[in-house]
Design a protein around this motif. Structure first.
Motif, PDB file in Angstrom:
ATOM      1  N   THR A 224      25.186  49.819  30.978  1.00 15.57           N
ATOM      2  CA  THR A 224      26.367  49.604  30.138  1.00 15.57           C
ATOM      3  C   THR A 224      27.689  49.883  30.855  1.00 15.57           C
ATOM      4  O   THR A 224      28.745  49.915  30.219  1.00 15.57           O
ATOM      5  N   ASP A 225      27.648  50.044  32.163  1.00 16.48           N
ATOM      6  CA  ASP A 225      28.863  50.425  32.908  1.00 16.48           C
ATOM      7  C   ASP A 225      30.006  49.436  32.716  1.00 16.48           C
ATOM      8  O   ASP A 225      31.174  49.822  32.657  1.00 16.48           O
ATOM      9  N   ALA A 226      29.671  48.146  32.633  1.00 18.33           N
ATOM     10  CA  ALA A 226      30.738  47.141  32.501  1.00 18.33           C
ATOM     11  C   ALA A 226      31.548  47.397  31.235  1.00 18.33           C
ATOM     12  O   ALA A 226      32.786  47.251  31.228  1.00 18.33           O
ATOM     13  N   ALA A 227      30.867  47.810  30.164  1.00 21.92           N
ATOM     14  CA  ALA A 227      31.589  48.076  28.912  1.00 21.92           C
ATOM     15  C   ALA A 227      32.502  49.284  29.065  1.00 21.92           C
ATOM     16  O   ALA A 227      33.641  49.282  28.563  1.00 21.92           O
ATOM     17  N   LEU A 228      32.021  50.321  29.751  1.00 25.23           N
ATOM     18  CA  LEU A 228      32.883  51.487  29.980  1.00 25.23           C
ATOM     19  C   LEU A 228      34.129  51.071  30.766  1.00 25.23           C
ATOM     20  O   LEU A 228      35.255  51.453  30.425  1.00 25.23           O
ATOM     21  N   LEU A 309      30.256  41.345  36.013  1.00 17.93           N
ATOM     22  CA  LEU A 309      31.355  41.874  35.199  1.00 17.93           C
ATOM     23  C   LEU A 309      31.751  43.266  35.677  1.00 17.93           C
ATOM     24  O   LEU A 309      32.935  43.580  35.819  1.00 17.93           O
ATOM     25  N   ALA A 310      30.739  44.110  35.918  1.00 15.88           N
ATOM     26  CA  ALA A 310      31.038  45.474  36.359  1.00 15.88           C
ATOM     27  C   ALA A 310      31.742  45.458  37.713  1.00 15.88           C
ATOM     28  O   ALA A 310      32.727  46.171  37.927  1.00 15.88           O
ATOM     29  N   ALA A 311      31.229  44.613  38.629  1.00 16.39           N
ATOM     30  CA  ALA A 311      31.843  44.537  39.963  1.00 16.39           C
ATOM     31  C   ALA A 311      33.299  44.090  39.856  1.00 16.39           C
ATOM     32  O   ALA A 311      34.182  44.602  40.556  1.00 16.39           O
ATOM     33  N   TRP A 312      33.563  43.144  38.979  1.00 21.91           N
ATOM     34  CA  TRP A 312      34.928  42.641  38.778  1.00 21.91           C
ATOM     35  C   TRP A 312      35.833  43.711  38.158  1.00 21.91           C
ATOM     36  O   TRP A 312      36.957  43.947  38.610  1.00 21.91           O
ATOM     37  N   LEU A 313      35.314  44.386  37.107  1.00 25.76           N
ATOM     38  CA  LEU A 313      36.154  45.335  36.372  1.00 25.76           C
ATOM     39  C   LEU A 313      36.521  46.550  37.226  1.00 25.76           C
ATOM     40  O   LEU A 313      37.576  47.152  37.027  1.00 25.76           O
ATOM     41  N   VAL A 314      35.669  46.903  38.180  1.00 25.26           N
ATOM     42  CA  VAL A 314      36.044  47.948  39.139  1.00 25.26           C
ATOM     43  C   VAL A 314      37.351  47.550  39.826  1.00 25.26           C
ATOM     44  O   VAL A 314      38.305  48.332  39.929  1.00 25.26           O
ATOM     45  N   ASP A 315      37.421  46.310  40.274  1.00 19.26           N
ATOM     46  CA  ASP A 315      38.620  45.865  40.981  1.00 19.26           C
ATOM     47  C   ASP A 315      39.794  45.674  40.026  1.00 19.26           C
ATOM     48  O   ASP A 315      40.955  45.899  40.399  1.00 19.26           O
ATOM     49  N   THR A 582      42.223  34.221  50.387  1.00 23.77           N
ATOM     50  CA  THR A 582      41.959  32.804  50.690  1.00 23.77           C
ATOM     51  C   THR A 582      41.704  32.027  49.400  1.00 23.77           C
ATOM     52  O   THR A 582      41.033  31.002  49.406  1.00 23.77           O
ATOM     53  N   THR A 583      42.227  32.530  48.312  1.00 23.01           N
ATOM     54  CA  THR A 583      42.137  31.784  47.055  1.00 23.01           C
ATOM     55  C   THR A 583      43.042  30.557  47.140  1.00 23.01           C
ATOM     56  O   THR A 583      43.965  30.503  47.959  1.00 23.01           O
ATOM     57  N   GLU A 584      42.783  29.622  46.259  1.00 24.15           N
ATOM     58  CA  GLU A 584      43.596  28.407  46.246  1.00 24.15           C
ATOM     59  C   GLU A 584      45.061  28.729  45.970  1.00 24.15           C
ATOM     60  O   GLU A 584      45.970  28.143  46.548  1.00 24.15           O
ATOM     61  N   SER A 585      45.281  29.712  45.067  1.00 23.01           N
ATOM     62  CA  SER A 585      46.652  30.065  44.683  1.00 23.01           C
ATOM     63  C   SER A 585      47.325  30.948  45.715  1.00 23.01           C
ATOM     64  O   SER A 585      48.539  31.154  45.663  1.00 23.01           O
ATOM     65  N   GLY A 586      46.544  31.523  46.628  1.00 21.20           N
ATOM     66  CA  GLY A 586      47.108  32.479  47.584  1.00 21.20           C
ATOM     67  C   GLY A 586      47.364  33.844  46.950  1.00 21.20           C
ATOM     68  O   GLY A 586      47.989  34.713  47.552  1.00 21.20           O
ATOM     69  N   LYS A 587      46.875  34.020  45.714  1.00 28.62           N
ATOM     70  CA  LYS A 587      47.065  35.289  44.989  1.00 28.62           C
ATOM     71  C   LYS A 587      45.708  35.910  44.687  1.00 28.62           C
ATOM     72  O   LYS A 587      44.670  35.245  44.781  1.00 28.62           O
ATOM     73  N   VAL A 588      45.724  37.165  44.250  1.00 29.12           N
ATOM     74  CA  VAL A 588      44.518  37.748  43.663  1.00 29.12           C
ATOM     75  C   VAL A 588      44.352  37.090  42.296  1.00 29.12           C
ATOM     76  O   VAL A 588      45.229  37.223  41.432  1.00 29.12           O
ATOM     77  N   GLU A 589      43.265  36.372  42.113  1.00 29.34           N
ATOM     78  CA  GLU A 589      43.050  35.663  40.837  1.00 29.34           C
ATOM     79  C   GLU A 589      42.244  36.587  39.931  1.00 29.34           C
ATOM     80  O   GLU A 589      41.014  36.564  39.923  1.00 29.34           O
ATOM     81  N   LEU A 590      42.978  37.406  39.165  1.00 26.93           N
ATOM     82  CA  LEU A 590      42.347  38.520  38.458  1.00 26.93           C
ATOM     83  C   LEU A 590      41.532  38.088  37.244  1.00 26.93           C
ATOM     84  O   LEU A 590      40.719  38.869  36.748  1.00 26.93           O
ATOM     85  N   ALA A 591      41.731  36.868  36.780  1.00 28.34           N
ATOM     86  CA  ALA A 591      41.053  36.455  35.545  1.00 28.34           C
ATOM     87  C   ALA A 591      40.278  35.157  35.754  1.00 28.34           C
ATOM     88  O   ALA A 591      40.568  34.137  35.120  1.00 28.34           O
TER      89      ALA A 591
END
Ligand code: SF4
Length: 740
Positions: A224-228, A309-315, A582-591
């Motif tokens: 359940t870490d992703a929910a936390l 999800l958990a890996a993403w939410l850490v970042d 190296t994203t297409e936008s050149g930004k961190v694409e957070l969503a």
């Protein structure tokens, strides 16, 4: 024969400790930590001192084995390759290249030569049935980072040497020595955080050794870490604590994340995770208030149905607290061999799907949880042959009992492996690589995950057995067979062609310091080392710290590293945004849309009532490295370490006492395992270590067989995966526990 002392990086885990090895009369007499290694400073764990035992192990195969009339018999290398050619060629001609699957085990990440040889081998096999240990435990992080930063290996690591607040989830580096965050001496480094006034918080269903040394242990319901994490993110937004600071200029999608986590109130999260609502909120406040802070999640968070999800939410948390890409936060290592990244290219998964279950490809691989389906289900493309390279999937992948049965029925199985073990006992041909001390070593993978920039090359300690090929040559010869060049193809010509192609690529690459140079001149400058070392030298010299073949005379080359046997410290991590993106936008694409959509799946689960009953989690142990060190007596002797941990309250309810044998059953199978009672584990959770289950008929590992233990993957369920990465779900498996 004279005695000598040599220095070497330990290849057994991700910590990359420097070792001081004493050799006398051709044998290792003593191994200690290398006090002069600038990164590990003398730290060593019990495994590091056993490289000599691994080298001397009488069960380690020195010559190829071929199955004849049901028995494995020694043959010459030429006969072994001829057998592979004869049978592989026939099979591919009949069933097509997709009938051949490849499984790439974890030790390959510790072997630069294999890293370099495996891709051409897979290409020559022309199969998409490629599987690896990555989809057992770490694919979620690759997928999340690919989506956020544009590249699946752009993984920020916790800057633990400078942070003031470390929140670890599902990670037990005091046993594992760290993963996806290379740092020798985690015990010392964690203690240093507290000594300088910082705080360490561990979220884990067990009070692990790491949790015992932390300022706070937060027990959590497995899986359940992703929910936390989403609850902490929601609190940051709701309480006005979200403060990306200067990062905001490099990040897009913050507003989308805020909307997506809005439903994860501490109260709802508490009901799902078992973490009290005020703890959810206070973790958010502590993260926001700390001068520097970093969230780090590892295997316990990744091996769940919400792993990506958990890996993403850490970042997300590291971004929303302004701690991404700054000292003391989560930072991007800059390995010496890296060149500037190429043109931005959107990272994608699902470029193809598995035949039977339609699971998406990630990083060119299919989820290993579906390998058994691909073997079992008839039809065009059915897997009928398997090549394993340093892998033991019969012990280390989910629903291992089913896979083990299917391995026995394959038409062809070829294994590059030093042991006759649970997996290779089914092999038709086993090609043993040299020992860990008979090959040179450079950490291509882990310098890119290191909490400090370092570079360290270790020459081989011992010569190979006469007539034995290097592991690189073994893989090149297999590639030649797969490409139709035959078992007799000249290995020297093959590797020369590989080197020439890599030099041509570097000369053509506008980001390379040798762009436009004469390829023949570069080849001459690489000398006459083994070709895998020349390839490595090429990478290092054309990397961002390389000598550029004369462009930067003080830069790194293999020759220069050989003059620094303790390794070179290249300093603390430095901010790399936006260049690393190296994203297409050149930004961190957070969503990323796929993650936002998957968050809805998690939110729906919040309101489901926990089924009750017991759930299973795995356990990492300091004295083992997955399944591959249990044939070393010094690492397995003593009290039986393959035991199930159980809370005394559960034991009382279930009629079990300390030392009794329990039958633990799941939808996949059962194991009978001794029980150890401890209040270090949450009620409702049973914990069994992984990497055990040795001593099966047909294996040849005498020490491991004497300490067989049980295979926890007889219980894990291959039918459930994290849908975004295809990663196996190893934690939170529903089980029943009864006296055996
Ligand atoms: S911590 Fe890892 S790298 Fe260091 S000695 Fe132990 S096994 Fe080797």
């Amino acid at each position: 024969m004279a005695s000598r002392v040599t220095f070497r990086t330990c290849p057994l885990c991700e910590a990359t400790c420097g070792l001081r090895i004493e050799v006398e009369n051709g044998r290792v007499t003593r191994i200690r930590g290398d006090a002069d290694d600038p990164f590990s400073k003398g730290f060593i764990c019990p495994k590091g001192s056993t490289l000599g035992a691994l080298h001397d192990d009488p069960d380690r195969l020195r010559r190829p084995l071929v199955r004849r009339d049901g028995d494995h018999v020694e043959v010459s290398w030429e006969d072994a390759f001829a057998e592979v050619e004869r049978r592989l060629t026939t099979l591919v001609a009949t069933d097509g290249p997709e009938a051949v699957a490849v499984y790439i085990g974890n030790p390959n990440a510790h072997n630069f030569a294999n890293t370099l040889a495996i891709r051409p081998l897979v290409k020559a096999l022309r199969t998409r049935n490629v599987y690896s240990a990555s989809t057992v435990d770490q694919m979620p992080k690759h997928v999340a980072c690919g989506l956020l930063y544009g590249h699946p290996f752009s993984i920020p690591v916790p800057d633990i040497d400078r942070t003031a607040f470390l929140l670890l989830l599902g990670a037990n580096p005091l046993e594992s020595n760290g993963s996806l965050a290379t740092a020798p001496d985690w015990p010392g480094r964690l203690e240093a955080i507290r000594r300088r006034g910082g705080r360490v918080v561990v979220v884990d269903p067990r009070r692990t050794r790491t949790a015992e040394r932390a300022d706070l242990h937060v027990p959590i319901r497995p899986g359940t870490d992703a929910a936390l994490l989403a609850g902490i993110a929601r609190t940051l937004f709701a309480e006005g604590l979200a403060a990306p600071g200067t990062l905001a200029a490099d990040v897009i999608g913050i507003d989308l994340v805020e909307r997506a986590v809005a439903g994860f109130t501490p109260h709802r999260v508490a009901l799902f995770t078992g973490v009290p609502a005020d703890t959810v909120a206070s973790l958010a406040r502590e993260l926001a208030a700390a001068p520097t802070a970093v969230v780090y999640g590892r295997i316990g968070t990744h091996t769940t149905a919400y792993g990506t999800l958990a890996a993403w939410l850490v970042d997300v948390l590291n971004v929303m607290t302004g701690n991404l890409d700054r000292p003391g936060g989560a930072m991007f290592p800059h390995a010496a061999h890296e060149r500037p990244r190429r043109v931005p290219r959107p990272f994608r998964t699902g470029r193809w799907h598995s035949r039977v279950r339609g699971l998406p490809e990630s990083l060119g691989e299919l989820p290993v949880a579906t390998l058994a389906d691909e073997m079992e289900t008839p039809g065009p493309g059915q897997v009928r042959a398997l090549l394993t390279i340093a892998g033991n999937p019969a012990l280390t992948t989910p629903d291992a009992g089913r896979l083990d049965g299917l391995l026995a029925g394959l038409e062809l199985m070829v294994c590059v492996d030093p042991y006759l073990n649970a997996t290779t006992r089914h092999a038709d041909v086993i090609l043993p690589p040299p020992s860990v001390l008979q090959k040179s070593h450079y950490d291509l993978a882990f310098t890119a995950l290191s909490v400090r920039n370092v570079s360290d090359f270790s020459p081989a300690v011992f010569e190979r057995e006469p007539g034995s090929p290097s592991e690189f040559e073994i893989l090149v010869r297999l590639a030649a067979i797969a490409a139709g060049l035959g078992a007799d193809a000249d290995p020297a010509a093959l590797v020369a062609a590989t080197l020439a192609a890599e030099i041509a690529k570097a000369v053509d690459d506008p980001t390379s310091p040798i762009h436009g140079r004469d390829g023949a001149e570069i080849e001459r400058a690489l000398g006459d080392r083994p070709v895998e070392e020349r390839l490595l030298d090429l990478m290092l010299r054309t990397g961002h710290r390389g000598d550029g073949f004369g462009v930067r005379p003080d830069g790194i080359s293999l020759a220069m590293l050989e003059h620094h046997p303790h390794g070179i410290d290249l300093g603390p991590l430095e901010p790399r945004l936006p260049d690393v993106l190296t994203t297409e936008s050149g930004k961190v694409e957070l969503a990323p849309p796929s993650l936002i959509a998957d968050l809805t799946r998690l939110e729906h689960a919040l309101d489901t009532t926990a089924a009750g009953g017991m759930v299973l989690v795995g356990r990492r142990q300091l004295r083992t490295a997955n399944s591959w060190t249990q044939n070393v007596a010094v690492l397995v002797r003593g009290k039986d370490s393959c035991a199930a941990q159980l809370h005394p309250d559960d034991a009382g309810r279930l009629g079990l006492v300390d030392g009794a044998t329990a039958r633990v059953s799941s939808a996949a199978g059962f194991v009978d395992v001794p029980v150890v009672l401890t209040d270090a584990i949450m009620p409702g959770v049973v914990c069994i270590p992984y990497g055990w289950g040795h001593g099966l008929p047909g294996t040849r590992q005498a020490v491991a067989a004497g300490h067989a233990g049980v295979n926890v993957n007889l219980l894990t369920d291959a039918s459930v995966v994290d849908p975004l990465s295809g990663n196996a779900v190893l934690n939170g498996i529903p089980v029943t526990v009864v006296p055996a």
